[in-house]
Design an enzyme around this catalytic site. Structure first.
Site, PDB file in Angstrom:
ATOM      1  N   ASP A  52      -0.037  -2.029   0.471  1.00  0.00           N
ATOM      2  CA  ASP A  52      -0.612  -0.977   1.301  1.00  0.00           C
ATOM      3  C   ASP A  52      -2.127  -1.117   1.394  1.00  0.00           C
ATOM      4  O   ASP A  52      -2.745  -1.941   0.718  1.00  0.00           O
ATOM      5  CB  ASP A  52      -0.298   0.396   0.699  1.00  0.00           C
ATOM      6  N   LYS A  74      -2.045   1.323   6.773  1.00  0.00           N
ATOM      7  CA  LYS A  74      -2.778   1.789   7.946  1.00  0.00           C
ATOM      8  C   LYS A  74      -4.211   1.305   7.853  1.00  0.00           C
ATOM      9  O   LYS A  74      -4.871   1.481   6.834  1.00  0.00           O
ATOM     10  CB  LYS A  74      -2.764   3.320   8.007  1.00  0.00           C
ATOM     11  N   MET A  84      -4.654  13.350  -1.188  1.00  0.00           N
ATOM     12  CA  MET A  84      -4.556  13.204   0.285  1.00  0.00           C
ATOM     13  C   MET A  84      -4.893  14.514   1.001  1.00  0.00           C
ATOM     14  O   MET A  84      -4.269  14.868   1.994  1.00  0.00           O
ATOM     15  CB  MET A  84      -3.155  12.724   0.687  1.00  0.00           C
TER      16      MET A  84
END
Length: 521
Positions: free
Chosen positions: A35, A57, A174
């Site tokens: 990731d 991402k 997050m």
């Protein structure tokens, strides 16, 4: 044959915080699926032939992002191909890492898998900011929640009303984008605006920044500091311990990203010392040792050793020691071949390499350079004595010349050479090219020349970083190859001396500008 998948937690960001089990899985992997925010230093440890698949991402790597269903399918397919697959995830795979979903997919496919827990950022990041999530007399409970729930949910599952009164410490992962909403929810449900709160950005890394204030002010302070993800929010009285317990930001090299250019098998000592002082080492091995299979004159030298024909054997590097003993072993010999001959070592590192082979150096010069070794030997030699010098192809001939001038007979046997490694991770060179490091260390002229060769026309990027050299010979190579003087030259020509010199320079010259990277008020 069916393969296997390891769901591995990479830890909170600092590459040293991966577990031993996680590292071992990474080293043997055929495929690594990773990731965003996985440290490049970890990826550089993968086997040169390993397939690296980026599914995060933004960030770096392949096409990503990839949907969770696609990631699950990828893991299943690679395992069915008989591959050893590591799914490398930040923090812990089962703490808001969707590792449970991947385990379900693997179990449903009837595939073998294992979970290697990681150090979760919910605990490690506050710890690096000097905030224990529990503390006797202050906090006996902690709640870890997500600030970013799935958009597929009909309604949020985090009950902020209950949470505001359920735990002494709340840690939100997050939650950077929803910080104002989180703070408002907690206060609307009874939590005092004066409750201590902190946000830690890029915790455990050289980019760590910490904002500590109150719950009522935290959203505004973070917005003013332009801090975004990844960050961790901590709410509770334990935040008030930070002024007394903050430790990482007080380390002398905190926030310093340092490139280590030594050969991979030698980089650990320097990297460890840098990390202990708060730096973030980036290992970029620009040299590797190539043992010459049939060195010219080595057979005759071993015969002369056997006959007692040498007064001294001289070693000017740990690599020379290791390669020399490799050749001894190839001929069925061992340390006893050096019985009756005095042994000289250029410095402590070389002396330690000899000690690991059962040999105690008879001479180590007070100044750990080839010049210092020559001066010490000249004082001990008599004209006509024979000296064996197993060396690198690139070694400076000064030693042989200096000893020959006082009448010694020097047999210099070239037993190895250093070369540019074939599989240097290009991402690490790109980090250097983008100016994302603060300092580069050099421990030999070869490391200087090889890094310049690898950078090619981009060698000018070295003009913008602190250059630290282990000694004057390496500093001369910097001037010759790069065209500038290094800022740091170690007075003690060892890796420990190099770190001490860098500490002194950083503290006096740069420390007042950026040292600490905290925004507490």
């Amino acid at each position: 044959m069916t393969g296997k998948v390891w769901l591995v937690g990479a830890g909170p960001g600092h590459p040293d915080l991966i577990t031993w089990a996680g590292l071992q899985a990474l080293l043997q992997a055929d495929v690594v699926v990773y990731d965003r925010l996985i440290p490049l230093q970890l990826l550089s440890l993968c086997r040169p032939d390993a397939e690296l698949v980026y599914v995060g991402k933004g960030g770096y790597g392949g096409p990503g992002p990839m949907s969770q269903d696609a990631i699950n399918a990828l893991l299943v397919n690679k395992a069915r191909e008989g591959k050893r697959v590591v799914r490398l995830k930040g923090g812990d795979p089962f703490v808001f890492g969707r590792g449970g979903e991947e385990a379900e997919a693997l179990a449903a496919a009837g595939l073998d898998y294992a979970v290697i827990p990681g150090v979760t950022s919910a605990i490690a990041v506050p710890a690096y900011a000097g905030i224990p999530v529990t503390h006797r007399g202050i906090s006996s409970s902690v709640a870890i929640v997500t600030g970013h729930e799935s958009p597929e949910k009909d309604e949020p599952s985090v009950n902020w009303g209950r949470l505001a009164n359920a735990a002494d410490t709340i840690v939100v992962l997050m939650g950077a984008k929803t910080l104002p909403q989180i703070a408002r929810e907690l206060m609307e449900h009874g939590m005092s605006p004066l409750t201590p709160a902190a946000v830690i950005y890029m915790g455990t890394t050289a980019q760590q920044r910490t904002i500590s204030t109150t719950l009522g002010d935290i959203a505004q302070r973070v917005a003013e500091a332009q801090i975004g993800p990844p960050s961790v929010l901590v709410v509770g009285k334990v935040v008030g311990l930070r002024p007394r317990l903050a430790w990482a930001e007080k380390l002398p090299l905190f926030g310093l990203r340092v490139v280590v250019t030594r050969a991979r098998h030698q980089a650990e000592a320097l990297s460890t010392l840098l990390a202990w002082e708060g730096a973030e080492p980036w290992v970029l091995p620009v040299i590797e040792v190539e043992t010459l299979p049939c060195p010219e004159g080595l057979g005759e030298a071993f015969q002369r050793l056997k006959e007692g024909g040498y007064s001294w054997t001289v070693f000017t590097s740990a690599n020379a020691v290791n390669v020399f003993f490799h050749h001894l072993a190839d001929r069925g010999l061992d340390a006893r071949a050096l019985a009756g001959v005095k042994v000289a070592a250029v410095g402590p590192g070389t002396s330690q390499a000899l000690a690991s082979k059962g040999i105690k150096a008879d001479l180590i010069p007070p100044v750990f350079t080839v010049e210092g070794l020559a001066r010490a030997l000249v004082a001990s030699l008599r004209p006509g004595e024979f000296v064996l010098w197993p060396s690198a192809q690139e070694a400076n001939p000064f030693l042989a010349q200096a000893l020959s001038e006082v009448g010694a007979q020097v047999d210099r046997i070239v037993i190895y050479k250093v070369r540019v490694p074939e599989n240097i991770p290009p991402e690490l060179l790109e980090v250097l090219r983008r100016g994302e490091v603060d300092a580069v260390t050099f421990t030999s002229g070869s490391t200087v020349r090889h890094l310049a060769q690898l950078l090619g026309p981009d060698v000018h990027v070295l003009e913008k970083v602190v250059i630290a050299c282990i000694g004057p010979a390496t500093a001369r190579a910097v001037l010759e190859v790069i065209g500038r003087k290094p800022q740091v030259i170690a007075s003690q020509h060892t890796v420990a001396g190099l770190v001490e010199a860098l500490k002194a320079y950083w503290t006096s010259t740069r420390g007042g500008d950026d040292h600490g990277r905290a925004d507490d008020r």
